[in-house]
Design a protein around this motif. Structure first.
Motif, short mmCIF file in Angstrom:
data_model
loop_
_atom_site.label_atom_id
_atom_site.label_comp_id
_atom_site.label_asym_id
_atom_site.label_seq_id
_atom_site.Cartn_x
_atom_site.Cartn_y
_atom_site.Cartn_z
N ASN A 189 0.81 -1.22 0.00
CA ASN A 189 0.00 0.00 0.00
C ASN A 189 0.84 1.27 0.00
O ASN A 189 0.30 2.36 0.02
N ASP A 214 1.54 8.28 6.41
CA ASP A 214 0.15 8.24 5.93
C ASP A 214 -0.02 8.92 4.58
O ASP A 214 -0.80 8.47 3.75
N THR A 215 0.72 9.99 4.34
CA THR A 215 0.59 10.71 3.07
C THR A 215 1.15 9.92 1.89
O THR A 215 0.90 10.28 0.74
N HIS A 226 -1.56 4.28 -0.09
CA HIS A 226 -2.82 4.17 -0.82
C HIS A 226 -3.93 3.90 0.18
O HIS A 226 -3.73 3.19 1.17
N SER A 227 -5.13 4.41 -0.07
CA SER A 227 -6.25 4.18 0.85
C SER A 227 -6.62 2.70 0.92
O SER A 227 -7.04 2.20 1.95
N GLU A 228 -6.46 1.98 -0.16
CA GLU A 228 -6.71 0.53 -0.20
C GLU A 228 -5.44 -0.15 -0.70
O GLU A 228 -4.83 0.30 -1.66
#
Length: 109
Positions: free
Chosen positions: A13, A94-95, A98-100
């Motif tokens: 991710n 976090d930046t 990927h969200s998923e």
């Protein structure tokens, strides 16, 4: 040496500089899972080179987590001694995630 980190899972991710680059390996907290890998003993100079290669601190943070080790490759012949060592790991900021996840480690086989 071989080690195991409990309470985390590998996910692909971590994003690259461009979305088309796909996902790169990262670890995420997951109480029911574990991650296996190799443990290396590095000098401060080698650690600085590795920090630069993985983009720390811009793209990831460096954390120290407890990793369980095994002292031999043939435990049936030699017996096993397990012990826990502090190990430095990189976790994507976090930046840069990927969200998923684009792929889970269990989907690779």
């Amino acid at each position: 040496m071989w080690g195991i980190l409990y309470g985390f899972q590998m996910q692909f991710n971590r994003r690259g500089m461009e979305l088309s680059a796909g996902g790169f390996p990262n670890i995420v907290h997951s109480p029911e899972n574990s991650v296996e890998g190799c443990i290396y003993c590095l000098s401060l100079e080698q650690m600085a080179l590795l920090d630069n290669a993985v983009g720390c601190p811009k793209f990831c943070i460096k954390v120290v987590l407890p990793v369980w080790m095994i002292n031999c490759m043939e435990p049936d012949k030699l017996g096993v001694a397990q012990y826990c060592v502090p190990a430095v790991l990189y976790i994507a900021r976090d930046t840069w995630v990927h969200s998923e996840p684009l792929c889970n480690s269990y989907n690779l086989w």
